[in-house]
Structure formats: C-alpha cells, structure tokens
Design a protein around this motif. Structure first.
Motif, PDB file in Angstrom:
ATOM      1  N   MET A   1      33.584  63.021   2.523  1.00 48.93           N
ATOM      2  CA  MET A   1      34.023  61.906   3.370  1.00 48.93           C
ATOM      3  C   MET A   1      32.795  61.288   4.044  1.00 48.93           C
ATOM      4  O   MET A   1      32.112  61.951   4.801  1.00 48.93           O
ATOM      5  N   SER A   2      32.496  60.053   3.737  1.00 49.60           N
ATOM      6  CA  SER A   2      31.308  59.424   4.320  1.00 49.60           C
ATOM      7  C   SER A   2      31.649  58.901   5.707  1.00 49.60           C
ATOM      8  O   SER A   2      32.813  58.699   6.036  1.00 49.60           O
ATOM      9  N   ALA A   3      30.612  58.651   6.507  1.00 50.45           N
ATOM     10  CA  ALA A   3      30.820  58.231   7.894  1.00 50.45           C
ATOM     11  C   ALA A   3      31.639  56.944   7.980  1.00 50.45           C
ATOM     12  O   ALA A   3      32.391  56.746   8.917  1.00 50.45           O
ATOM     13  N   GLY A   4      31.500  56.103   6.973  1.00 50.66           N
ATOM     14  CA  GLY A   4      32.235  54.845   6.968  1.00 50.66           C
ATOM     15  C   GLY A   4      33.740  55.054   6.941  1.00 50.66           C
ATOM     16  O   GLY A   4      34.486  54.298   7.550  1.00 50.66           O
ATOM     17  N   GLN A   5      34.189  56.092   6.216  1.00 47.48           N
ATOM     18  CA  GLN A   5      35.629  56.342   6.096  1.00 47.48           C
ATOM     19  C   GLN A   5      36.160  57.179   7.261  1.00 47.48           C
ATOM     20  O   GLN A   5      37.355  57.354   7.390  1.00 47.48           O
ATOM     21  N   MET A   6      35.258  57.729   8.056  1.00 49.57           N
ATOM     22  CA  MET A   6      35.694  58.637   9.105  1.00 49.57           C
ATOM     23  C   MET A   6      36.429  57.872  10.208  1.00 49.57           C
ATOM     24  O   MET A   6      35.903  56.908  10.737  1.00 49.57           O
ATOM     25  N   PRO A   7      37.645  58.297  10.527  1.00 54.44           N
ATOM     26  CA  PRO A   7      38.374  57.616  11.597  1.00 54.44           C
ATOM     27  C   PRO A   7      37.626  57.730  12.924  1.00 54.44           C
ATOM     28  O   PRO A   7      36.973  58.740  13.171  1.00 54.44           O
ATOM     29  N   PRO A   8      37.746  56.693  13.761  1.00 53.08           N
ATOM     30  CA  PRO A   8      37.015  56.686  15.036  1.00 53.08           C
ATOM     31  C   PRO A   8      37.307  57.898  15.920  1.00 53.08           C
ATOM     32  O   PRO A   8      36.404  58.436  16.536  1.00 53.08           O
ATOM     33  N   TRP A   9      38.571  58.334  15.959  1.00 50.88           N
ATOM     34  CA  TRP A   9      38.906  59.487  16.809  1.00 50.88           C
ATOM     35  C   TRP A   9      38.161  60.734  16.362  1.00 50.88           C
ATOM     36  O   TRP A   9      37.756  61.561  17.172  1.00 50.88           O
ATOM     37  N   LEU A  10      37.967  60.852  15.048  1.00 50.84           N
ATOM     38  CA  LEU A  10      37.270  62.023  14.518  1.00 50.84           C
ATOM     39  C   LEU A  10      35.778  61.935  14.857  1.00 50.84           C
ATOM     40  O   LEU A  10      35.165  62.918  15.269  1.00 50.84           O
ATOM     41  N   GLN A  11      35.229  60.736  14.696  1.00 51.70           N
ATOM     42  CA  GLN A  11      33.822  60.527  15.068  1.00 51.70           C
ATOM     43  C   GLN A  11      33.590  60.916  16.523  1.00 51.70           C
ATOM     44  O   GLN A  11      32.629  61.601  16.849  1.00 51.70           O
ATOM     45  N   GLU A  12      34.525  60.481  17.376  1.00 57.10           N
ATOM     46  CA  GLU A  12      34.414  60.754  18.805  1.00 57.10           C
ATOM     47  C   GLU A  12      34.453  62.264  19.068  1.00 57.10           C
ATOM     48  O   GLU A  12      33.646  62.796  19.831  1.00 57.10           O
ATOM     49  N   GLN A  13      35.389  62.956  18.414  1.00 50.96           N
ATOM     50  CA  GLN A  13      35.507  64.408  18.596  1.00 50.96           C
ATOM     51  C   GLN A  13      34.259  65.130  18.104  1.00 50.96           C
ATOM     52  O   GLN A  13      33.787  66.073  18.739  1.00 50.96           O
ATOM     53  N   LEU A  14      33.723  64.672  16.969  1.00 55.37           N
ATOM     54  CA  LEU A  14      32.531  65.313  16.419  1.00 55.37           C
ATOM     55  C   LEU A  14      31.322  65.093  17.327  1.00 55.37           C
ATOM     56  O   LEU A  14      30.485  65.976  17.476  1.00 55.37           O
ATOM     57  N   MET A  15      31.268  63.920  17.954  1.00 57.16           N
ATOM     58  CA  MET A  15      30.181  63.658  18.898  1.00 57.16           C
ATOM     59  C   MET A  15      30.271  64.579  20.110  1.00 57.16           C
ATOM     60  O   MET A  15      29.266  65.118  20.576  1.00 57.16           O
ATOM     61  N   LYS A  16      31.498  64.781  20.601  1.00 57.06           N
ATOM     62  CA  LYS A  16      31.703  65.688  21.741  1.00 57.06           C
ATOM     63  C   LYS A  16      31.294  67.114  21.360  1.00 57.06           C
ATOM     64  O   LYS A  16      30.692  67.827  22.164  1.00 57.06           O
ATOM     65  N   LEU A  17      31.659  67.497  20.141  1.00 55.36           N
ATOM     66  CA  LEU A  17      31.334  68.830  19.642  1.00 55.36           C
ATOM     67  C   LEU A  17      29.812  69.016  19.591  1.00 55.36           C
ATOM     68  O   LEU A  17      29.286  70.037  20.018  1.00 55.36           O
ATOM     69  N   GLN A  18      29.134  67.991  19.084  1.00 59.43           N
ATOM     70  CA  GLN A  18      27.678  68.040  18.983  1.00 59.43           C
ATOM     71  C   GLN A  18      27.044  68.178  20.365  1.00 59.43           C
ATOM     72  O   GLN A  18      26.104  68.947  20.556  1.00 59.43           O
ATOM     73  N   GLN A  19      27.586  67.436  21.311  1.00 62.61           N
ATOM     74  CA  GLN A  19      27.107  67.484  22.696  1.00 62.61           C
ATOM     75  C   GLN A  19      27.211  68.909  23.236  1.00 62.61           C
ATOM     76  O   GLN A  19      26.270  69.426  23.822  1.00 62.61           O
ATOM     77  N   SER A  20      28.351  69.546  22.985  1.00 59.66           N
ATOM     78  CA  SER A  20      28.556  70.920  23.459  1.00 59.66           C
ATOM     79  C   SER A  20      27.576  71.877  22.794  1.00 59.66           C
ATOM     80  O   SER A  20      27.064  72.790  23.436  1.00 59.66           O
ATOM     81  N   GLN A  21      27.327  71.659  21.501  1.00 61.84           N
ATOM     82  CA  GLN A  21      26.389  72.529  20.789  1.00 61.84           C
ATOM     83  C   GLN A  21      24.978  72.378  21.374  1.00 61.84           C
ATOM     84  O   GLN A  21      24.255  73.357  21.521  1.00 61.84           O
TER      85      GLN A  21
END
Length: 129
Positions: free
Chosen positions: A1-21
């Motif tokens: 799944m490329s970033a272009g197809q990634m739904p915005p809510w998922l992008q947002e969650q993954l960014m939060k996850l990265q922040q926590s890491q």
C-alpha cells in the motif's frame, strides 16, 4: 500500500505512533546517560573515600580545576546521586506511560484496518480527541 492510497486517518495514526516511538527512544537515551553518570559518580565517591581528610582534592569546573575539600566533594557527589535517583524515577514513569500509549496506538491501528480497510471509520469508531 503506497502512501498515496493510505487513508488520512491511518496516516494520522501512524504519525502519532512514530511520535511515541521517538519519545521512547529519547527516554531510553536519557536513561543510558543517567546510568553512565551514576557509575562515574560512584567511582568518584569510592576514590574520595580512600584518601585522607587532609589530602588536597580538586574538582573540575569546565576547563579549570578548583581546589576543594574531601567533605565538600562528597556532599556534592551525594547530592548529585540523589538528583539522579529522582530523575531515574521520573524517566521510569515516562517510559511506562509511553509504552502503554504505544500498545494502545498499535491496537487502534490494527482495529481500524480490520474494520475499515480503506474506507474511513464510521464516526462512532473514531471518537473525537
């Protein structure tokens, strides 16, 4: 799944996850520094306790050495140890919190991907922050 197809809510969650890491990484680094500092302080105290009370002792202040007394240095180092203990306790608590947050975030992402695959989750699945 490329970033272009990634739904915005998922992008947002993954960014939060990265922040926590990143937070966790930062806490781990601070803990390592603290451990090293603790070992150095203990070594210095050991050495100080071996010398006579009247022996000349020096402490480093930036690039200069200052004459001090054995008692003064021991007091200073012991205070430094106490402060390090407090900081270690705070870091432990932060680490526990961030690890819990990471678990929750991962579970949420898994849940969202299961329920909504590519569509946005229904409003009731996505409580507003």
């Amino acid at each position: 799944m490329s970033a272009g197809q990634m739904p915005p809510w998922l992008q947002e969650q993954l960014m939060k996850l990265q922040q926590s890491q990143q937070n966790l990484q930062s806490i781990m680094t601070q803990k390592q520094h603290l451990e090293m500092e603790k070992a150095e302080t203990e070594k210095a105290l050991e050495e100080l306790k071996k010398i006579g009370d009247a022996d000349a002792v020096f402490k480093q202040a930036g690039t200069v050495l200052l004459k001090s007394t054995k008692k003064e240095l021991i007091d200073e180092l012991e205070e430094k140890q106490e402060m390090a203990k407090t900081r270690a306790t705070v870091l432990e608590k932060q680490e526990t919190r961030v690890k819990e947050t990471l678990k929750e975030q991962e579970a949420k992402i898994t849940e969202m991907m299961k329920s909504g695959s590519a569509e946005s989750p229904k409003p009731e699945d996505n409580p507003r922050k």
